[in-house]
Design a protein around this motif. Structure first.
Motif, PDB file in Angstrom:
ATOM      1  N   ILE A  52       0.843  -1.202   0.000  1.00 16.04           N
ATOM      2  CA  ILE A  52       0.000   0.000   0.000  1.00 16.04           C
ATOM      3  C   ILE A  52       0.876   1.249   0.000  1.00 16.04           C
ATOM      4  O   ILE A  52       0.611   2.210  -0.734  1.00 16.04           O
ATOM      5  N   ALA A  53       1.940   1.232   0.800  1.00 13.22           N
ATOM      6  CA  ALA A  53       2.867   2.371   0.831  1.00 13.22           C
ATOM      7  C   ALA A  53       3.517   2.582  -0.534  1.00 13.22           C
ATOM      8  O   ALA A  53       3.681   3.725  -0.986  1.00 13.22           O
ATOM      9  N   ALA A  54       3.861   1.490  -1.206  1.00 12.69           N
ATOM     10  CA  ALA A  54       4.446   1.598  -2.552  1.00 12.69           C
ATOM     11  C   ALA A  54       3.438   2.208  -3.515  1.00 12.69           C
ATOM     12  O   ALA A  54       3.798   3.042  -4.357  1.00 12.69           O
ATOM     13  N   GLN A  55       2.182   1.807  -3.402  1.00 10.32           N
ATOM     14  CA  GLN A  55       1.138   2.362  -4.257  1.00 10.32           C
ATOM     15  C   GLN A  55       0.977   3.867  -4.013  1.00 10.32           C
ATOM     16  O   GLN A  55       0.799   4.632  -4.952  1.00 10.32           O
ATOM     17  N   SER A  59      -1.389   2.838 -13.188  1.00 10.39           N
ATOM     18  CA  SER A  59      -1.396   1.550 -13.863  1.00 10.39           C
ATOM     19  C   SER A  59      -2.532   0.720 -13.297  1.00 10.39           C
ATOM     20  O   SER A  59      -2.803   0.771 -12.102  1.00 10.39           O
ATOM     21  N   PHE A  60      -3.188  -0.036 -14.178  1.00 14.46           N
ATOM     22  CA  PHE A  60      -4.229  -0.940 -13.701  1.00 14.46           C
ATOM     23  C   PHE A  60      -3.618  -2.070 -12.881  1.00 14.46           C
ATOM     24  O   PHE A  60      -4.259  -2.623 -12.004  1.00 14.46           O
ATOM     25  N   ASN A  61      -2.390  -2.427 -13.196  1.00 12.95           N
ATOM     26  CA  ASN A  61      -1.665  -3.472 -12.463  1.00 12.95           C
ATOM     27  C   ASN A  61      -0.317  -2.916 -12.027  1.00 12.95           C
ATOM     28  O   ASN A  61       0.714  -3.226 -12.628  1.00 12.95           O
ATOM     29  N   PRO A  62      -0.284  -2.110 -10.989  1.00 13.24           N
ATOM     30  CA  PRO A  62       0.980  -1.472 -10.606  1.00 13.24           C
ATOM     31  C   PRO A  62       2.083  -2.463 -10.268  1.00 13.24           C
ATOM     32  O   PRO A  62       3.257  -2.187 -10.489  1.00 13.24           O
ATOM     33  N   GLU A  63       1.716  -3.650  -9.768  1.00 11.53           N
ATOM     34  CA  GLU A  63       2.729  -4.626  -9.397  1.00 11.53           C
ATOM     35  C   GLU A  63       3.498  -5.151 -10.610  1.00 11.53           C
ATOM     36  O   GLU A  63       4.516  -5.823 -10.469  1.00 11.53           O
ATOM     37  N   LEU A  64       3.048  -4.819 -11.799  1.00  8.28           N
ATOM     38  CA  LEU A  64       3.754  -5.204 -13.025  1.00  8.28           C
ATOM     39  C   LEU A  64       4.669  -4.100 -13.543  1.00  8.28           C
ATOM     40  O   LEU A  64       5.390  -4.297 -14.513  1.00  8.28           O
ATOM     41  N   SER A  65       4.648  -2.938 -12.898  1.00  4.15           N
ATOM     42  CA  SER A  65       5.444  -1.814 -13.405  1.00  4.15           C
ATOM     43  C   SER A  65       6.862  -1.834 -12.836  1.00  4.15           C
ATOM     44  O   SER A  65       7.109  -2.334 -11.736  1.00  4.15           O
ATOM     45  N   LEU A  66       7.765  -1.272 -13.584  1.00  2.98           N
ATOM     46  CA  LEU A  66       9.159  -1.183 -13.157  1.00  2.98           C
ATOM     47  C   LEU A  66       9.278  -0.320 -11.907  1.00  2.98           C
ATOM     48  O   LEU A  66       9.984  -0.688 -10.963  1.00  2.98           O
ATOM     49  N   GLU A  67       8.588   0.801 -11.869  1.00  3.57           N
ATOM     50  CA  GLU A  67       8.681   1.704 -10.716  1.00  3.57           C
ATOM     51  C   GLU A  67       8.208   1.028  -9.432  1.00  3.57           C
ATOM     52  O   GLU A  67       8.849   1.109  -8.397  1.00  3.57           O
ATOM     53  N   TYR A  68       7.083   0.330  -9.496  1.00  5.08           N
ATOM     54  CA  TYR A  68       6.562  -0.377  -8.325  1.00  5.08           C
ATOM     55  C   TYR A  68       7.559  -1.433  -7.860  1.00  5.08           C
ATOM     56  O   TYR A  68       7.829  -1.576  -6.668  1.00  5.08           O
ATOM     57  N   SER A  69       8.127  -2.171  -8.815  1.00 11.23           N
ATOM     58  CA  SER A  69       9.117  -3.199  -8.475  1.00 11.23           C
ATOM     59  C   SER A  69      10.338  -2.587  -7.810  1.00 11.23           C
ATOM     60  O   SER A  69      10.888  -3.154  -6.858  1.00 11.23           O
ATOM     61  N   CYS A  70      10.768  -1.430  -8.287  1.00  6.53           N
ATOM     62  CA  CYS A  70      11.915  -0.753  -7.671  1.00  6.53           C
ATOM     63  C   CYS A  70      11.588  -0.321  -6.242  1.00  6.53           C
ATOM     64  O   CYS A  70      12.421  -0.447  -5.341  1.00  6.53           O
ATOM     65  N   ILE A  71      10.385   0.156  -6.030  1.00  3.78           N
ATOM     66  CA  ILE A  71       9.971   0.575  -4.686  1.00  3.78           C
ATOM     67  C   ILE A  71       9.955  -0.633  -3.745  1.00  3.78           C
ATOM     68  O   ILE A  71      10.474  -0.572  -2.625  1.00  3.78           O
ATOM     69  N   MET A  72       9.399  -1.741  -4.199  1.00  6.81           N
ATOM     70  CA  MET A  72       9.342  -2.932  -3.357  1.00  6.81           C
ATOM     71  C   MET A  72      10.741  -3.506  -3.121  1.00  6.81           C
ATOM     72  O   MET A  72      11.050  -3.956  -2.015  1.00  6.81           O
ATOM     73  N   ALA A  73      11.595  -3.462  -4.128  1.00  5.76           N
ATOM     74  CA  ALA A  73      12.977  -3.928  -3.959  1.00  5.76           C
ATOM     75  C   ALA A  73      13.713  -3.046  -2.959  1.00  5.76           C
ATOM     76  O   ALA A  73      14.493  -3.533  -2.141  1.00  5.76           O
ATOM     77  N   SER A  74      13.428  -1.753  -3.003  1.00  3.61           N
ATOM     78  CA  SER A  74      14.026  -0.816  -2.047  1.00  3.61           C
ATOM     79  C   SER A  74      13.607  -1.179  -0.624  1.00  3.61           C
ATOM     80  O   SER A  74      14.435  -1.219   0.293  1.00  3.61           O
ATOM     81  N   LYS A 120      12.925  -6.232 -11.771  1.00  2.00           N
ATOM     82  CA  LYS A 120      11.476  -6.172 -11.986  1.00  2.00           C
ATOM     83  C   LYS A 120      10.903  -7.574 -12.160  1.00  2.00           C
ATOM     84  O   LYS A 120       9.891  -7.933 -11.547  1.00  2.00           O
ATOM     85  N   ASN A 121      11.566  -8.381 -12.975  1.00  2.00           N
ATOM     86  CA  ASN A 121      11.056  -9.728 -13.227  1.00  2.00           C
ATOM     87  C   ASN A 121      11.098 -10.605 -11.977  1.00  2.00           C
ATOM     88  O   ASN A 121      10.190 -11.405 -11.751  1.00  2.00           O
ATOM     89  N   ARG A 122      12.111 -10.444 -11.155  1.00  2.00           N
ATOM     90  CA  ARG A 122      12.190 -11.240  -9.915  1.00  2.00           C
ATOM     91  C   ARG A 122      11.115 -10.808  -8.928  1.00  2.00           C
ATOM     92  O   ARG A 122      10.503 -11.643  -8.275  1.00  2.00           O
ATOM     93  N   VAL A 123      10.905  -9.488  -8.807  1.00  2.00           N
ATOM     94  CA  VAL A 123       9.882  -8.989  -7.884  1.00  2.00           C
ATOM     95  C   VAL A 123       8.498  -9.418  -8.369  1.00  2.00           C
ATOM     96  O   VAL A 123       7.697  -9.960  -7.602  1.00  2.00           O
ATOM     97  N   TYR A 175       3.669 -13.322  -8.144  1.00  2.00           N
ATOM     98  CA  TYR A 175       2.750 -14.183  -8.876  1.00  2.00           C
ATOM     99  C   TYR A 175       3.080 -15.674  -8.800  1.00  2.00           C
ATOM    100  O   TYR A 175       2.352 -16.499  -9.315  1.00  2.00           O
ATOM    101  N   LYS A 176       4.168 -15.997  -8.125  1.00  2.00           N
ATOM    102  CA  LYS A 176       4.578 -17.393  -8.021  1.00  2.00           C
ATOM    103  C   LYS A 176       3.592 -18.159  -7.140  1.00  2.00           C
ATOM    104  O   LYS A 176       3.214 -17.710  -6.070  1.00  2.00           O
ATOM    105  N   GLU A 177       3.198 -19.309  -7.611  1.00  2.00           N
ATOM    106  CA  GLU A 177       2.334 -20.189  -6.836  1.00  2.00           C
ATOM    107  C   GLU A 177       3.186 -21.026  -5.912  1.00  2.00           C
ATOM    108  O   GLU A 177       4.248 -21.486  -6.290  1.00  2.00           O
TER     109      GLU A 177
END
Length: 116
Positions: A55-58, A68-83, A105-108, A113-115
């Motif tokens: 939520i903080a990243a959003q 973005s409709f799917n922010p978790e797919l964006s590079l910026e969101y991934s960078c924030i979560m990686a941070s 981005k791909n790892r985040v 989405y990993k099951e």
């Protein structure tokens, strides 16, 4: 705040061989940031983040005007979560080479989405 995590997580295969965690990103080239050199980024603390972190990243994205409709797919969101996972400032990830930024981005994204 999360502690800085610079250690590489090692996992042993069934044969006892050391393999890296899927959450450790090997950089294509050594990366210099604030006087330190990095060859890998350990994202294993993604497992410790919470919905509040998401939520903080959003909110950071919202304040930047990004949508973005799917922010978790964006590079910026991934960078924030990686941070958040590494304790590195967002600028650390903004300075990565494009190829390495996409690896992060791909790892985040893959982590989300990993099951199990």
């Amino acid at each position: 705040m999360k502690k800085e995590n610079t250690e590489v997580v090692e996992v042993l295969s069934e044969k006892g061989e050391v393999i890296e965690s899927e959450l450790v990103v090997s950089l294509s080239k050594s990366y210099q940031f604030e006087g330190k050199t990095y060859d890998k980024i350990d994202l294993s603390n993604l497992e410790d983040l919470t919905a509040a972190d998401m939520i903080a990243a959003q909110k950071v994205l919202d304040r930047s005007g990004s949508f973005s409709f799917n922010p978790e797919l964006s590079l910026e969101y991934s960078c924030i979560m990686a941070s958040k996972a590494t304790g590195q400032p967002l600028e650390f990830f903004h300075g990565l080479r494009p190829k390495d930024a996409l690896k992060v981005k791909n790892r985040v994204t893959g982590f989300f989405y990993k099951e199990d």
